[in-house]
Design an enzyme around this catalytic site. Structure first.
Site, PDB file in Angstrom:
ATOM      1  N   LEU A 283       0.864  -1.174   0.000  1.00 55.77           N
ATOM      2  CA  LEU A 283       0.000   0.000   0.000  1.00 55.77           C
ATOM      3  C   LEU A 283       0.906   1.232   0.000  1.00 55.77           C
ATOM      4  O   LEU A 283       1.960   1.233   0.652  1.00 55.77           O
ATOM      5  CB  LEU A 283      -0.913   0.038   1.236  1.00 55.77           C
ATOM      6  CG  LEU A 283      -2.125  -0.903   1.245  1.00 55.77           C
ATOM      7  CD1 LEU A 283      -2.859  -0.798   2.574  1.00 55.77           C
ATOM      8  CD2 LEU A 283      -3.068  -0.590   0.092  1.00 55.77           C
ATOM      9  N   ASP A 284       0.472   2.275  -0.706  1.00 58.62           N
ATOM     10  CA  ASP A 284       1.249   3.513  -0.681  1.00 58.62           C
ATOM     11  C   ASP A 284       1.384   4.012   0.751  1.00 58.62           C
ATOM     12  O   ASP A 284       0.539   3.720   1.611  1.00 58.62           O
ATOM     13  CB  ASP A 284       0.571   4.581  -1.538  1.00 58.62           C
ATOM     14  CG  ASP A 284       0.293   4.089  -2.956  1.00 58.62           C
ATOM     15  OD1 ASP A 284       1.015   3.173  -3.398  1.00 58.62           O
ATOM     16  OD2 ASP A 284      -0.639   4.612  -3.587  1.00 58.62           O
ATOM     17  N   THR A 285       2.417   4.793   0.992  1.00 58.81           N
ATOM     18  CA  THR A 285       2.654   5.299   2.350  1.00 58.81           C
ATOM     19  C   THR A 285       1.456   6.078   2.863  1.00 58.81           C
ATOM     20  O   THR A 285       1.064   5.959   4.033  1.00 58.81           O
ATOM     21  CB  THR A 285       3.917   6.177   2.369  1.00 58.81           C
ATOM     22  OG1 THR A 285       5.026   5.415   1.874  1.00 58.81           O
ATOM     23  CG2 THR A 285       4.229   6.649   3.786  1.00 58.81           C
TER      24      THR A 285
END
Length: 335
Positions: free
Chosen positions: A199-201
């Site tokens: 997942l993106d930050t």
């Protein structure tokens, strides 16, 4: 006259004989009544012949009783014959015990075989308390204790967790820059866990953690097409044909991207909350897809990974998945 007398005597003798035969037949048992024992009348029925001329039945000789010591010797001999240890035949060329260490590490989800060979070269792998330095080491995953960076590589004891990742957390078990990462939520566990997908930050929501390498590989491989569902906050107005455009495909710099499902969940003025489902796993795919369609994402949350739903799980909470959920994941990818 002589002939007539002779004929009459023959007739009388024949009649007598026929009477005798009828009497003998009357005394014989019927075929279905014949047996090898004695009949109800006490006559032997062996061979279908009874009467005075039948030979007496032979009596079986009683076998002498065997002593207990002799019986024990026979029993012991039978046990020795059936409980012989398996023969250890000489091993043929190439038939070696165990599996190659890098193969076991790769199956446990620590990377490709080449990457696992590099772990061995870097002296980060130990077997039964000793660091391995050669590539030809063979191990038995069920008996040998294998560790990477001091953490046990589980071959049979599988763990499955679901984490609601907060925004700002890096999707890795370790971060060389010291940022908050997934490993901060599972650092007290002895068994190595790794995340399923990324997942993106700045993206929140559901991320799975496990030590089942094959399951993690299939859940993220495009071949199995596991669907992920996201809730995205965007600014409207949203045209009615947006969902159709996303399903038909939007061209990105690395190829077309398509959504499997799209719907508007909530609308308050210009603020829209939309649901997007897709099975692709490219980097920033949902953000890029909506931005290319003209709707940059303000906030993004993953609410479902295949059959596993985030539900009301609080941000930052880690929970163990139920056996039912694990079974659903296994079925999803054919395990």
């Amino acid at each position: 006259m002589r002939s007539s007398g002779r004929n009459s005597s023959r007739t009388t003798r024949g009649a007598g004989n026929s009477r005798d035969e009828k009497q003998q037949r009357a005394g014989r048992p019927r075929p279905e009544e014949r047996g090898y024992g004695k009949t109800a009348g006490g006559k032997s029925g062996a061979g279908g012949k009874g009467g005075k001329g039948a030979p007496p039945a032979r009596k079986k000789r009683a076998s002498p009783a065997r002593s207990r010591e002799y019986e024990a010797q026979i029993e012991e001999r039978n046990r020795e014959r059936h409980d012989k240890p398996a023969l250890r035949l000489p091993k043929t060329f190439g038939d070696q015990e165990g599996e190659r260490l890098q193969k076991v590490l790769a199956r446990a989800g620590l990377g490709s075989r080449r990457a696992c060979e590099e772990l061995i070269d870097q002296a980060r792998v130990e077997v039964n308390g000793k660091i391995v330095t050669s590539q030809g080491r063979r191990v038995d995953p069920e008996k040998d204790e294998i560790k990477v960076d001091g953490l046990t590589v589980a071959a049979q004891s599988y763990l499955f967790f679901a984490l609601n990742k907060p925004a700002g957390v890096v999707s890795s078990m370790e971060d060389p820059e010291g940022r908050q990462c997934l490993g901060d939520y599972v650092q007290n566990r002895e068994t190595r866990l790794f995340h399923v997908g990324r997942l993106d930050t700045e993206t929140e929501g559901l991320i799975l953690l496990t030590n089942h390498g094959e399951l993690a590989h299939r859940l993220t491989h495009p071949k199995y097409g596991v669907t992920k569902t996201y809730l995205a906050a965007i600014q409207g107005p949203v045209p009615r044909d947006l969902g159709k455009r996303l399903k038909e495909g939007v061209e990105l710099e690395d190829g077309y991207a398509r959504a499997d499902h799209f719907r508007v969940v909530q609308n308050t003025g210009k603020n829209y909350l939309v649901e997007v489902s897709l099975h692709e796993g490219r980097k920033h795919i949902v953000r890029r897809l909506l931005a290319e369609a003209g709707f940059p994402v303000d906030k993004l949350v993953r609410v479902r990974f295949g059959p596993i739903a985030l539900g009301d799980q609080k941000s930052g909470w880690l929970r163990r998945m139920t056996n039912t959920e694990v079974g659903q994941l296994m079925r999803e990818v054919g395990l």
